[in-house]
Each structure stands twice: as structure tokens, then as C-alpha cells.
Design a protein around this motif. Sequence first.
Motif, PDB file in Angstrom:
ATOM      1  N   PRO A  68       1.573 -38.478 -20.673  1.00 47.79           N
ATOM      2  CA  PRO A  68       0.422 -37.641 -20.309  1.00 47.79           C
ATOM      3  C   PRO A  68      -0.748 -37.759 -21.287  1.00 47.79           C
ATOM      4  O   PRO A  68      -1.840 -37.280 -21.012  1.00 47.79           O
ATOM      5  CB  PRO A  68       0.997 -36.226 -20.338  1.00 47.79           C
ATOM      6  CG  PRO A  68       2.097 -36.305 -21.333  1.00 47.79           C
ATOM      7  CD  PRO A  68       2.691 -37.677 -21.181  1.00 47.79           C
ATOM      8  N   PHE A  69      -0.504 -38.380 -22.441  1.00 45.35           N
ATOM      9  CA  PHE A  69      -1.555 -38.833 -23.352  1.00 45.35           C
ATOM     10  C   PHE A  69      -0.998 -40.065 -24.051  1.00 45.35           C
ATOM     11  O   PHE A  69       0.214 -40.296 -24.054  1.00 45.35           O
ATOM     12  CB  PHE A  69      -1.972 -37.740 -24.346  1.00 45.35           C
ATOM     13  CG  PHE A  69      -0.838 -37.146 -25.145  1.00 45.35           C
ATOM     14  CD1 PHE A  69      -0.285 -37.821 -26.225  1.00 45.35           C
ATOM     15  CD2 PHE A  69      -0.335 -35.898 -24.821  1.00 45.35           C
ATOM     16  CE1 PHE A  69       0.762 -37.283 -26.961  1.00 45.35           C
ATOM     17  CE2 PHE A  69       0.708 -35.338 -25.559  1.00 45.35           C
ATOM     18  CZ  PHE A  69       1.260 -36.033 -26.634  1.00 45.35           C
TER      19      PHE A  69
ATOM     20  N   LEU B 104       5.621 -32.974 -23.595  1.00 45.87           N
ATOM     21  CA  LEU B 104       4.264 -33.493 -23.735  1.00 45.87           C
ATOM     22  C   LEU B 104       3.461 -33.029 -22.529  1.00 45.87           C
ATOM     23  O   LEU B 104       3.887 -33.218 -21.382  1.00 45.87           O
ATOM     24  CB  LEU B 104       4.262 -35.024 -23.782  1.00 45.87           C
ATOM     25  CG  LEU B 104       5.210 -35.713 -24.774  1.00 45.87           C
ATOM     26  CD1 LEU B 104       5.037 -37.229 -24.671  1.00 45.87           C
ATOM     27  CD2 LEU B 104       4.971 -35.228 -26.193  1.00 45.87           C
ATOM     28  N   TYR B 105       2.290 -32.448 -22.756  1.00 46.19           N
ATOM     29  CA  TYR B 105       1.486 -31.869 -21.683  1.00 46.19           C
ATOM     30  C   TYR B 105       0.311 -32.763 -21.319  1.00 46.19           C
ATOM     31  O   TYR B 105      -0.317 -33.357 -22.189  1.00 46.19           O
ATOM     32  CB  TYR B 105       0.929 -30.508 -22.108  1.00 46.19           C
ATOM     33  CG  TYR B 105       1.961 -29.478 -22.448  1.00 46.19           C
ATOM     34  CD1 TYR B 105       2.450 -28.600 -21.479  1.00 46.19           C
ATOM     35  CD2 TYR B 105       2.451 -29.367 -23.745  1.00 46.19           C
ATOM     36  CE1 TYR B 105       3.399 -27.648 -21.795  1.00 46.19           C
ATOM     37  CE2 TYR B 105       3.399 -28.414 -24.068  1.00 46.19           C
ATOM     38  CZ  TYR B 105       3.865 -27.558 -23.090  1.00 46.19           C
ATOM     39  OH  TYR B 105       4.806 -26.616 -23.405  1.00 46.19           O
ATOM     40  N   ASN B 106      -0.021 -32.766 -20.019  1.00 43.69           N
ATOM     41  CA  ASN B 106      -1.191 -33.531 -19.600  1.00 43.69           C
ATOM     42  C   ASN B 106      -2.484 -32.751 -19.800  1.00 43.69           C
ATOM     43  O   ASN B 106      -3.567 -33.320 -19.834  1.00 43.69           O
ATOM     44  CB  ASN B 106      -1.061 -33.958 -18.136  1.00 43.69           C
ATOM     45  CG  ASN B 106      -1.141 -32.785 -17.178  1.00 43.69           C
ATOM     46  OD1 ASN B 106      -0.823 -31.652 -17.533  1.00 43.69           O
ATOM     47  ND2 ASN B 106      -1.548 -33.052 -15.939  1.00 43.69           N
TER      48      ASN B 106
ATOM     49  N   LYS C 239       0.304 -21.540 -18.021  1.00 45.68           N
ATOM     50  CA  LYS C 239       1.458 -21.500 -18.911  1.00 45.68           C
ATOM     51  C   LYS C 239       2.320 -22.752 -18.799  1.00 45.68           C
ATOM     52  O   LYS C 239       2.917 -23.183 -19.765  1.00 45.68           O
ATOM     53  CB  LYS C 239       2.303 -20.260 -18.601  1.00 45.68           C
ATOM     54  CG  LYS C 239       1.616 -18.949 -18.936  1.00 45.68           C
ATOM     55  CD  LYS C 239       2.545 -17.775 -18.687  1.00 45.68           C
ATOM     56  CE  LYS C 239       1.874 -16.469 -19.065  1.00 45.68           C
ATOM     57  NZ  LYS C 239       2.752 -15.296 -18.828  1.00 45.68           N
ATOM     58  N   LEU C 240       2.406 -23.314 -17.610  1.00 40.95           N
ATOM     59  CA  LEU C 240       3.290 -24.467 -17.406  1.00 40.95           C
ATOM     60  C   LEU C 240       2.531 -25.603 -16.727  1.00 40.95           C
ATOM     61  O   LEU C 240       2.693 -25.856 -15.535  1.00 40.95           O
ATOM     62  CB  LEU C 240       4.512 -24.065 -16.565  1.00 40.95           C
ATOM     63  CG  LEU C 240       5.505 -23.127 -17.238  1.00 40.95           C
ATOM     64  CD1 LEU C 240       6.589 -22.703 -16.251  1.00 40.95           C
ATOM     65  CD2 LEU C 240       6.146 -23.802 -18.442  1.00 40.95           C
ATOM     66  N   PRO C 241       1.669 -26.308 -17.465  1.00 43.96           N
ATOM     67  CA  PRO C 241       1.012 -27.479 -16.877  1.00 43.96           C
ATOM     68  C   PRO C 241       2.026 -28.593 -16.642  1.00 43.96           C
ATOM     69  O   PRO C 241       3.162 -28.518 -17.107  1.00 43.96           O
ATOM     70  CB  PRO C 241      -0.002 -27.872 -17.959  1.00 43.96           C
ATOM     71  CG  PRO C 241       0.611 -27.372 -19.224  1.00 43.96           C
ATOM     72  CD  PRO C 241       1.332 -26.107 -18.870  1.00 43.96           C
ATOM     73  N   GLU C 242       1.587 -29.612 -15.930  1.00 41.20           N
ATOM     74  CA  GLU C 242       2.463 -30.766 -15.725  1.00 41.20           C
ATOM     75  C   GLU C 242       2.844 -31.341 -17.086  1.00 41.20           C
ATOM     76  O   GLU C 242       2.010 -31.454 -17.990  1.00 41.20           O
ATOM     77  CB  GLU C 242       1.730 -31.812 -14.898  1.00 41.20           C
ATOM     78  CG  GLU C 242       2.581 -33.024 -14.569  1.00 41.20           C
ATOM     79  CD  GLU C 242       1.822 -34.033 -13.733  1.00 41.20           C
ATOM     80  OE1 GLU C 242       2.259 -35.193 -13.677  1.00 41.20           O
ATOM     81  OE2 GLU C 242       0.786 -33.649 -13.150  1.00 41.20           O
ATOM     82  N   LEU C 243       4.122 -31.694 -17.247  1.00 44.58           N
ATOM     83  CA  LEU C 243       4.557 -32.177 -18.553  1.00 44.58           C
ATOM     84  C   LEU C 243       5.556 -33.308 -18.421  1.00 44.58           C
ATOM     85  O   LEU C 243       6.119 -33.559 -17.361  1.00 44.58           O
ATOM     86  CB  LEU C 243       5.136 -31.036 -19.395  1.00 44.58           C
ATOM     87  CG  LEU C 243       6.287 -30.198 -18.795  1.00 44.58           C
ATOM     88  CD1 LEU C 243       7.629 -30.899 -18.918  1.00 44.58           C
ATOM     89  CD2 LEU C 243       6.357 -28.835 -19.473  1.00 44.58           C
ATOM     90  N   THR C 244       5.758 -33.989 -19.536  1.00 47.09           N
ATOM     91  CA  THR C 244       6.768 -35.028 -19.666  1.00 47.09           C
ATOM     92  C   THR C 244       7.767 -34.561 -20.711  1.00 47.09           C
ATOM     93  O   THR C 244       7.373 -34.073 -21.773  1.00 47.09           O
ATOM     94  CB  THR C 244       6.123 -36.352 -20.124  1.00 47.09           C
ATOM     95  OG1 THR C 244       5.202 -36.794 -19.124  1.00 47.09           O
ATOM     96  CG2 THR C 244       7.184 -37.424 -20.365  1.00 47.09           C
TER      97      THR C 244
END
Length: 263
Positions: free
Chosen positions: A31-32, A193-195, A202-207
Motif C-alpha cells: 500500500p506504500f 500496512l495502510y493505504n 478506523k479501518l482503512p484498506e490494509l496489508t
Amino acid sequence: MTTESVVEAQARPKRFADLFAHRRWIRRSEPFPHVYARDVFVPEYFARMSEDIAEVRRESPDLFRQVAANYSADGISLANLRGTAFDVFASRDWHDLVAGIVGVTATGDVEGSVHHHAPGAPYGWPHNDLNPAWFPGEAPAPDEVRLPSESVDTKSGKREAGVPARESIRAVAVLFYFGNPGWQPGDGGETALYNNLSEGEKLPELTLVPPLDNSLILFEVTPRTWHTFAGGNIKDRNSVVMWVHRTKDDAVARWGGDKIVYW
């Protein structure tokens, strides 16, 4: 969609290079941007890490302290692990390797520790690591590293009158996983890891990066490198968490002074 490419570790003196099982690490864009690697060190060297940390914990348990308020890990600094297998993370060769992979001009300052989360640790909080650190003395020579010292408060720079110190900014983060044998999906303790980190989200898309033994992730620290400990581990979870640094002037020129997160 995540894109990947192969990172070839730069040539290093043979004694240092011989510690590595292979030198093909994967560069990921989402995500980064970060680099992921498995089977980092040769088995003999990797095995020493769990043995050495167990011995230090038996003989010097007072060196293990809570990492931060409201954070579930205890830890021991790299400065208190000299003479063990963890010396590799406090070496100039390692400093130059990870800085070179990311393309950062680093100062020679190294900050880090071994973290231990007991079973049932809670979810952490998202942070980007774009923080300052204070180091004692003059800048290191090109073949040296400088570790934090008790003579200077690493987070604030507080020190006795006449004690020289320098402020630098975290530039490259490395998370190396060890002491987690037999980890399986569902065991918890991943690194999230957050995008993005939108306000109120509170809960963005993450890896989720699993804490597989002898693996690592590393990334340039930027205003958007949001990550955290995902918690929920059913077993002890261990890792090395460390940073190499850039000058404050470099960080301000790149990101702006308002992006630096002070303690």
C-alpha cells in the motif's frame, strides 16, 4: 494492484555478505513502497539470534523495558545487545545497505531494539515513524555508526549542560522477524500496512505482513507510511525494529517541517 520488482543487494565485504542466505529481495509498490524479503540470513547466524536473546533475558532481565506508554511490547535496545548476533543491525555495512536500497543519504545514526509481545497483545495504533531522534556527539565518520546514549534523551534531546547532541529524523524503517517458529495464518501478530489514514476512518484498506522467521520489511519513512502491530497473537511474537536517519534539513526540504511528528 501491487507491483513487484527484484532488489539486488549491493556488493559488500565478503564477511558481511556471507551472513545472507541470498540477495534477491522484492520491492512492492502497495500500500506504500516497501521491500520484503524471506530467508534473509544463513541458518547458522539466524539461529544465534534466538539463543542470544534468551541468554540476555536470563542474565540481564532488567535491561528489558516497556517500549512506550500504552504499547504492549517490552524491548531491549541494540546498544545493550553488543557482542551478540544482533550486532549486524548496528553495523555500518547494514546501515549503508538499507539506506542504499531506499536511496536515502543517511547520517550514520542507528536507533533500534528487539521487541517482544506476549500472547494476547492488543492492536497498536497507526503511525508513520516520521519522528526525530537525538544522538550524542559529533556526526559519525563514513565507516562508523552512532547509537543512542543514556546521556541524551533520544526523543527530546534533554541532557546535561555541555553534553553535545544532534537531532536527526528517521529515514528508513526496518522490521525483522525472529523467534516466531511455526507461525501460521490465524496466529496473529502481523504488521499492518495502510493505504491511507483518512480522518475518522478506523479501518482503512490494509496489508498484513506475517511475522515469519528470518523475514523483513523495510521502507523509506514518509508522511504516508502508516503501519502498526496488528495484535491478536496467540504466541510470543518477536522482532527487531530499527531505523537509520537523515539530517533534519533533508527531512524538512523533502516533507516540510510540519510533517515531522514530535513526541
